[in-house]
Design an enzyme around this catalytic site. Structure first.
Site, PDB file in Angstrom:
ATOM      1  N   LYS A   1       0.844  -1.206   0.000  1.00  0.00           N
ATOM      2  CA  LYS A   1       0.000   0.000   0.000  1.00  0.00           C
ATOM      3  C   LYS A   1       0.874   1.249   0.000  1.00  0.00           C
ATOM      4  O   LYS A   1       2.058   1.181   0.360  1.00  0.00           O
ATOM      5  CB  LYS A   1      -0.916  -0.014   1.223  1.00  0.00           C
ATOM      6  CG  LYS A   1      -0.179   0.037   2.561  1.00  0.00           C
ATOM      7  CD  LYS A   1      -1.148   0.016   3.721  1.00  0.00           C
ATOM      8  CE  LYS A   1      -0.408   0.000   5.050  1.00  0.00           C
ATOM      9  NZ  LYS A   1      -1.291   0.086   6.192  1.00  0.00           N
TER      10      LYS A   1
ATOM     11  N   ARG B   1     -10.442  -0.442  15.176  1.00  0.00           N
ATOM     12  CA  ARG B   1     -10.428   0.177  13.852  1.00  0.00           C
ATOM     13  C   ARG B   1     -11.408  -0.582  12.965  1.00  0.00           C
ATOM     14  O   ARG B   1     -12.600  -0.384  13.064  1.00  0.00           O
ATOM     15  CB  ARG B   1      -8.992   0.154  13.313  1.00  0.00           C
ATOM     16  CG  ARG B   1      -8.754   1.055  12.135  1.00  0.00           C
ATOM     17  CD  ARG B   1      -7.289   1.164  11.770  1.00  0.00           C
ATOM     18  NE  ARG B   1      -6.706  -0.092  11.264  1.00  0.00           N
ATOM     19  CZ  ARG B   1      -5.477  -0.189  10.772  1.00  0.00           C
ATOM     20  NH1 ARG B   1      -4.697   0.873  10.710  1.00  0.00           N
ATOM     21  NH2 ARG B   1      -5.012  -1.343  10.328  1.00  0.00           N
TER      22      ARG B   1
ATOM     23  N   TYR C   1      14.878  31.092   5.962  1.00  0.00           N
ATOM     24  CA  TYR C   1      13.688  31.749   6.495  1.00  0.00           C
ATOM     25  C   TYR C   1      13.786  31.904   8.010  1.00  0.00           C
ATOM     26  O   TYR C   1      14.244  30.985   8.702  1.00  0.00           O
ATOM     27  CB  TYR C   1      12.439  30.901   6.210  1.00  0.00           C
ATOM     28  CG  TYR C   1      11.998  30.916   4.762  1.00  0.00           C
ATOM     29  CD1 TYR C   1      11.624  32.101   4.142  1.00  0.00           C
ATOM     30  CD2 TYR C   1      11.949  29.739   4.043  1.00  0.00           C
ATOM     31  CE1 TYR C   1      11.220  32.103   2.825  1.00  0.00           C
ATOM     32  CE2 TYR C   1      11.539  29.728   2.719  1.00  0.00           C
ATOM     33  CZ  TYR C   1      11.178  30.927   2.116  1.00  0.00           C
ATOM     34  OH  TYR C   1      10.770  30.927   0.807  1.00  0.00           O
TER      35      TYR C   1
ATOM     36  N   MET D   1      10.800  24.673   1.544  1.00  0.00           N
ATOM     37  CA  MET D   1      10.024  23.652   0.838  1.00  0.00           C
ATOM     38  C   MET D   1      10.887  22.909  -0.190  1.00  0.00           C
ATOM     39  O   MET D   1      10.767  21.711  -0.370  1.00  0.00           O
ATOM     40  CB  MET D   1       8.834  24.316   0.133  1.00  0.00           C
ATOM     41  CG  MET D   1       7.817  23.341  -0.408  1.00  0.00           C
ATOM     42  SD  MET D   1       6.509  24.137  -1.350  1.00  0.00           S
ATOM     43  CE  MET D   1       5.715  25.149  -0.125  1.00  0.00           C
TER      44      MET D   1
HETATM   45  C1  LIG Z   1      -3.734  -4.734   8.383  1.00  0.00           C
HETATM   46  C2  LIG Z   1      -2.267  -4.583   8.184  1.00  0.00           C
HETATM   47  N1  LIG Z   1      -1.516  -5.685   8.090  1.00  0.00           N
HETATM   48  C3  LIG Z   1      -0.183  -5.600   7.895  1.00  0.00           C
HETATM   49  C4  LIG Z   1       0.451  -4.381   7.795  1.00  0.00           C
HETATM   50  C5  LIG Z   1       1.942  -4.351   7.567  1.00  0.00           C
HETATM   51  O1  LIG Z   1       2.607  -3.808   8.660  1.00  0.00           O
HETATM   52  P1  LIG Z   1       4.195  -3.737   8.723  1.00  0.00           P
HETATM   53  O2  LIG Z   1       4.594  -2.707   7.731  1.00  0.00           O
HETATM   54  O3  LIG Z   1       4.494  -3.337  10.113  1.00  0.00           O
HETATM   55  O4  LIG Z   1       4.709  -5.088   8.375  1.00  0.00           O
HETATM   56  C6  LIG Z   1      -0.293  -3.211   7.901  1.00  0.00           C
HETATM   57  C7  LIG Z   1       0.368  -1.916   7.834  1.00  0.00           C
HETATM   58  O5  LIG Z   1       0.000  -0.920   8.359  1.00  0.00           O
HETATM   59  C8  LIG Z   1      -1.695  -3.310   8.109  1.00  0.00           C
HETATM   60  O6  LIG Z   1      -2.466  -2.226   8.202  1.00  0.00           O
END
Ligand SMILES: Cc1ncc(COP(=O)(O)O)c(C=O)c1O
Length: 384
Positions: free
Chosen positions: A44, A142, A271, A318
């Site tokens: 992700k 969550r 700055y 920036m």
């Molecule tokens: C549901 C879930 N599983 C696994 C992970 C992976 O976590 P990590 O990067 O600590 O391995 C995440 C990351 O935030 C997550 O949200």
């Protein structure tokens, strides 16, 4: 645009991603884990800023069974680039996203019976029986069905025709800390749900609970698959979790000096006039700033230049930051420097930058802007 090396070197500031080391990190993880344990690579947010597609390709090459993302566009980018491996879409998804998920063969989480019915209705239009997973909220507060209500809810979801429940999971809030009491409590809650379902004859092909911290430190919680994001990138989720020898970071942030300023005593830098030269100083200007994801620090931190530390002076802007190079007199315009990574015997780690920013390593990694070109390296082949 994310994730292309086509615009490499259009600016003298860039990020190098060592795909060879990524492959090595996966090899080391594969050696460390039990053979039967599957891996999901969490890619992700562009694999935490590294480039989802490039990292996913290596992950799949190294035997990863599934990929994890959160947004539909992240998933579609992978599909559009030809990835056919199972993609698990984390989080909760609304009905208006269902058709899209089905069209792209994504596996989503279904945590409520009503959601199960709606998803099954949409699936019928696609003439398919989609795989889904269920998330149990065991104390993260969550996503997912609360552990105290999970058994009844899951039985209802399982009773919905038109979907196939392939997996069940939970997520730890504190897997990478020394104190494992809350992680153990979450595990106990999750286990109670699994046992109650088992007593009803219900089991799941894929049970998964662990992130990188859990893979390292919670062997009792490995079940069938672990979901790892940060560890293959060579960064540990915390300073206290177990180490796997040989795992190293794959990201370096580099730039070139684009200007030198010769200051007289009393001259200011940046700055807010946060730095005043107390003696004649030479200041190197780096064309990268907080807009690129570097912490907005003032007179703290350093970069590596000619293998030495050049301290940051003034407040970072920036698009630019200034370093004192007086003690590195060979410095010239065009010299390469390291903002994150290794040079000679010196290293600036993600944890160092996280400390500077007062945050965690995850935020440092994901905050690098995509206006910094990613340059992908693979062993002797050089750039790819
Ligand atoms: C549901 C879930 N599983 C696994 C992970 C992976 O976590 P990590 O990067 O600590 O391995 C995440 C990351 O935030 C997550 O949200």
């Amino acid at each position: 645009m994310a994730n292309t090396s086509a615009n490499t070197y259009h600016r003298p500031a860039w990020i190098e991603i060592d795909l060879q080391q990524l492959a090595t990190n996966f090899d080391l993880i594969n050696c460390d884990k039990a053979d039967a344990l599957d891996l999901l690579a969490m890619v992700k947010d562009q694999a935490y800023g590294h480039g989802a597609y490039r990292c996913a390709e290596i992950a799949l090459e190294k035997g990863v069974k599934m990929l994890g993302v959160v947004t539909l566009s992240e998933a579609v980018e992978l599909r559009d680039k030809g990835i056919t491996a199972p993609i698990l879409l984390f989080g909760e998804h609304l009905e208006d996203q269902f058709a899209f998920c089905l069209a792209h063969k994504l596996t989503i989480f279904i945590n409520h019976p009503q959601q199960a019915q709606l998803y099954a209705q949409h699936a019928r239009k696609f003439d398919t029986v989609p795989d889904v997973h269920i998330e149990v909220d065991s104390g993260m507060g969550r996503y997912g069905v609360r552990w105290t209500e999970a058994v009844g809810t899951i039985v209802e979801i399982l009773g919905t025709p038109g979907i196939r429940v392939k997996g069940i999971m939970t997520h730890f809030a504190r897997s990478d800390e020394l104190d494992k009491s809350y992680a153990n409590e979450q595990l106990q809650r999750f286990q109670t749900v699994l046992t109650a379902l088992e007593e009803k004859g219900i089991t799941f092909p894929l049970v998964h609970t662990c992130n990188s911290g859990g893979l390292l430190d919670l062997p009792r919680a490995h079940f069938d698959m672990v979901r790892i994001g940060i560890l293959p990138l060579g960064v540990y989720p915390s300073q206290v979790c177990r180490r796997i020898e040989g795992i190293r970071p794959i990201m370096s942030v580099k730039a070139k000096i684009v200007a030198l300023q010769h200051l007289q005593p009393g001259d200011k830098v940046g700055y807010g006039m946060r730095y005043t030269a107390s003696s004649p100083r030479i200041i190197g200007v780096i064309p990268l700033g907080y807009g690129d994801g570097y912490p907005r620090v003032r007179n703290t931190g350093y970069v590596l230049l000619h293998g030495k530390r050049a301290p940051i002076v003034g407040g970072n802007a920036m698009d630019a930051m200034m370093v004192d190079v007086t003690d590195i007199p060979q410095t010239q315009i065009g010299d390469e420097l390291v903002l994150l990574g290794k040079m000679g015997n010196e290293t600036i780690s993600v944890h160092d930058l996280a400390h500077l920013k007062g945050t965690v390593s995850y935020e440092v990694l994901t905050n690098w802007s995509w206006r910094l070109p990613r340059v992908y390296l693979r062993g002797k082949l050089g750039r790819v």
